[in-house]
Design an enzyme around this catalytic site. Structure first.
Site, PDB file in Angstrom:
ATOM      1  N   GLU A 165     -11.691 -60.049  27.365  1.00 44.08           N
ATOM      2  CA  GLU A 165     -11.458 -60.328  28.792  1.00 44.08           C
ATOM      3  C   GLU A 165     -12.237 -59.336  29.648  1.00 44.08           C
ATOM      4  O   GLU A 165     -12.506 -58.209  29.222  1.00 44.08           O
ATOM      5  CB  GLU A 165      -9.970 -60.202  29.109  1.00 44.08           C
ATOM      6  CG  GLU A 165      -9.220 -61.526  29.159  1.00 44.08           C
ATOM      7  CD  GLU A 165      -9.571 -62.366  30.382  1.00 44.08           C
ATOM      8  OE1 GLU A 165     -10.639 -62.173  31.003  1.00 44.08           O
ATOM      9  OE2 GLU A 165      -8.753 -63.232  30.725  1.00 44.08           O
ATOM     10  N   ASP A 166     -12.566 -59.746  30.863  1.00 48.43           N
ATOM     11  CA  ASP A 166     -13.169 -58.810  31.801  1.00 48.43           C
ATOM     12  C   ASP A 166     -12.107 -57.884  32.371  1.00 48.43           C
ATOM     13  O   ASP A 166     -12.296 -56.680  32.474  1.00 48.43           O
ATOM     14  CB  ASP A 166     -13.906 -59.557  32.935  1.00 48.43           C
ATOM     15  CG  ASP A 166     -13.045 -60.619  33.626  1.00 48.43           C
ATOM     16  OD1 ASP A 166     -11.921 -60.927  33.140  1.00 48.43           O
ATOM     17  OD2 ASP A 166     -13.489 -61.163  34.649  1.00 48.43           O
ATOM     18  N   ASP A 207      -5.091 -58.115  34.888  1.00 50.12           N
ATOM     19  CA  ASP A 207      -4.509 -57.720  36.175  1.00 50.12           C
ATOM     20  C   ASP A 207      -2.996 -57.911  36.055  1.00 50.12           C
ATOM     21  O   ASP A 207      -2.318 -57.099  35.445  1.00 50.12           O
ATOM     22  CB  ASP A 207      -5.157 -58.596  37.260  1.00 50.12           C
ATOM     23  CG  ASP A 207      -4.812 -58.178  38.668  1.00 50.12           C
ATOM     24  OD1 ASP A 207      -3.633 -58.248  39.038  1.00 50.12           O
ATOM     25  OD2 ASP A 207      -5.720 -57.790  39.425  1.00 50.12           O
ATOM     26  N   PHE A 256      -9.485 -54.384  44.438  1.00 50.83           N
ATOM     27  CA  PHE A 256     -10.307 -55.540  44.074  1.00 50.83           C
ATOM     28  C   PHE A 256     -11.702 -55.065  43.675  1.00 50.83           C
ATOM     29  O   PHE A 256     -12.379 -54.358  44.426  1.00 50.83           O
ATOM     30  CB  PHE A 256     -10.384 -56.543  45.226  1.00 50.83           C
ATOM     31  CG  PHE A 256     -11.062 -57.805  44.803  1.00 50.83           C
ATOM     32  CD1 PHE A 256     -10.387 -58.751  44.051  1.00 50.83           C
ATOM     33  CD2 PHE A 256     -12.399 -58.033  45.129  1.00 50.83           C
ATOM     34  CE1 PHE A 256     -11.021 -59.911  43.623  1.00 50.83           C
ATOM     35  CE2 PHE A 256     -13.033 -59.188  44.707  1.00 50.83           C
ATOM     36  CZ  PHE A 256     -12.352 -60.127  43.952  1.00 50.83           C
ATOM     37  N   ARG A 293     -21.321 -61.269  39.950  1.00 49.61           N
ATOM     38  CA  ARG A 293     -21.185 -61.173  38.484  1.00 49.61           C
ATOM     39  C   ARG A 293     -22.391 -60.502  37.847  1.00 49.61           C
ATOM     40  O   ARG A 293     -22.279 -59.890  36.786  1.00 49.61           O
ATOM     41  CB  ARG A 293     -21.028 -62.572  37.859  1.00 49.61           C
ATOM     42  CG  ARG A 293     -19.751 -63.296  38.250  1.00 49.61           C
ATOM     43  CD  ARG A 293     -19.566 -64.508  37.327  1.00 49.61           C
ATOM     44  NE  ARG A 293     -18.615 -65.477  37.840  1.00 49.61           N
ATOM     45  CZ  ARG A 293     -17.289 -65.394  37.707  1.00 49.61           C
ATOM     46  NH1 ARG A 293     -16.748 -64.369  37.090  1.00 49.61           N
ATOM     47  NH2 ARG A 293     -16.504 -66.344  38.187  1.00 49.61           N
TER      48      ARG A 293
HETATM   49  P1  IMP Z   1      -4.344 -61.981  35.741  1.00 44.96           P
HETATM   50  O1  IMP Z   1      -3.996 -63.331  35.194  1.00 44.96           O
HETATM   51  O2  IMP Z   1      -3.547 -61.602  36.949  1.00 44.96           O
HETATM   52  O3  IMP Z   1      -4.329 -60.886  34.682  1.00 44.96           O
HETATM   53  O4  IMP Z   1      -5.805 -62.043  36.320  1.00 44.96           O
HETATM   54  C1  IMP Z   1      -6.816 -62.390  35.535  1.00 44.96           C
HETATM   55  C2  IMP Z   1      -7.999 -62.950  36.278  1.00 44.96           C
HETATM   56  O5  IMP Z   1      -7.993 -62.721  37.698  1.00 44.96           O
HETATM   57  C3  IMP Z   1      -9.211 -62.223  35.765  1.00 44.96           C
HETATM   58  O6  IMP Z   1      -9.691 -62.814  34.563  1.00 44.96           O
HETATM   59  C4  IMP Z   1     -10.160 -62.337  36.919  1.00 44.96           C
HETATM   60  O7  IMP Z   1     -10.844 -63.570  36.851  1.00 44.96           O
HETATM   61  C5  IMP Z   1      -9.272 -62.317  38.142  1.00 44.96           C
HETATM   62  N1  IMP Z   1      -9.199 -60.957  38.700  1.00 44.96           N
HETATM   63  C6  IMP Z   1      -8.151 -60.108  38.643  1.00 44.96           C
HETATM   64  N2  IMP Z   1      -8.414 -58.945  39.266  1.00 44.96           N
HETATM   65  C7  IMP Z   1      -9.684 -59.060  39.738  1.00 44.96           C
HETATM   66  C8  IMP Z   1     -10.544 -58.166  40.483  1.00 44.96           C
HETATM   67  O8  IMP Z   1     -10.217 -57.016  40.835  1.00 44.96           O
HETATM   68  N3  IMP Z   1     -11.784 -58.655  40.788  1.00 44.96           N
HETATM   69  C9  IMP Z   1     -12.207 -59.894  40.418  1.00 44.96           C
HETATM   70  N4  IMP Z   1     -11.430 -60.748  39.715  1.00 44.96           N
HETATM   71  C10 IMP Z   1     -10.182 -60.338  39.383  1.00 44.96           C
HETATM   72 MG    MG Z   2     -11.412 -63.781  33.868  1.00 43.36          MG
END
Ligand code: IMP
Ligand code: MG
Length: 185
Positions: free
Chosen positions: A108-109, A112, A161, A174
């Site tokens: 994963e990138d 969050d 962010f 990206r």
């Molecule tokens: P989660 O499901 O809340 O863990 O969020 C996952 C997805 O939200 C990531 O795979 C990203 O695509 C997007 N995301 C969460 N935080 C950021 C950020 O700080 N910048 C850009 N994309 C984010």
């Molecule tokens: Mg993602």
């Protein structure tokens, strides 16, 4: 010149971002992760499953630095507004490989809130892999809302962010080689 005037910034659409993690620091950390993964998964021929779109650059750099044989494939999570308790319906697309009894590493990138990775773990578990580990370049521990362990973390970051190195703001950013943080208004 004042240090703040030398600070590297980028503008994407209506927002400005400040350099947070430079390219060398990212590459050095990924080399460290790759060494750790190679050591821990030696002899297992793991299959890496990178989650599109955000992880494509991290995934490429990570697997290039591994010293063990491995496979790599890609999935995508489609989310749309639904009527379940969370209000979001998710669908994992693109897994065509048989992962039964395989050692899997999800790439994963960023983790969050953890909703996305939690969903992926649930989907992958249905296929009865031998093990599933998680590698995420970035991790926001204060935002996490699920009981999950990120096995390989590149950098723990605050709840700001971020863009760059795979992460986007409205589709942009990206392709940046570094990670940038949203500039406070
Ligand atoms: P989660 O499901 O809340 O863990 O969020 C996952 C997805 O939200 C990531 O795979 C990203 O695509 C997007 N995301 C969460 N935080 C950021 C950020 O700080 N910048 C850009 N994309 C984010
Ligand atoms: Mg993602």
């Amino acid at each position: 010149m004042l240090p703040e005037l030398m600070m590297k910034t980028v503008t994407l659409k209506d927002k400005s971002f400040i350099l947070s993690i430079d390219a060398d620091t990212i590459q050095q950390r990924i080399a460290g992760l790759a060494a750790q993964v190679s050591e821990e998964l030696k002899g297992m021929e793991p299959i890496f499953i990178a989650v599109l779109n955000g992880s494509f650059i991290f995934a490429a750099d990570l697997v290039k630095k591994l010293s063990i044989p491995c496979e790599i494939t890609f999935v995508r999570v489609a989310s749309y507004e639904g009527t379940d308790s969370t209000g979001v319906v998710r669908n994992m697309l693109g897994l065509h490989e048989n992962i039964k009894d395989r050692n899997v590493v999800v790439i994963e990138d960023i983790v969050d809130r953890g909703d996305t990775i939690m969903f992926i773990m649930e989907e992958l578990t249905k296929h009865q892999p031998a093990s599933v580990k998680i590698a995420s370049l970035l991790f926001k521990p204060k935002a996490l809302r699920h009981d999950i362990k990120v096995d390989y973390v590149g950098f723990e970051v605050p709840n700001d962010f971020l863009v760059g190195y795979g992460l986007d703001y409205d589709g942009l950013g990206r392709n940046l080689n570094e990670i940038y943080v949203l500039k406070p208004e």
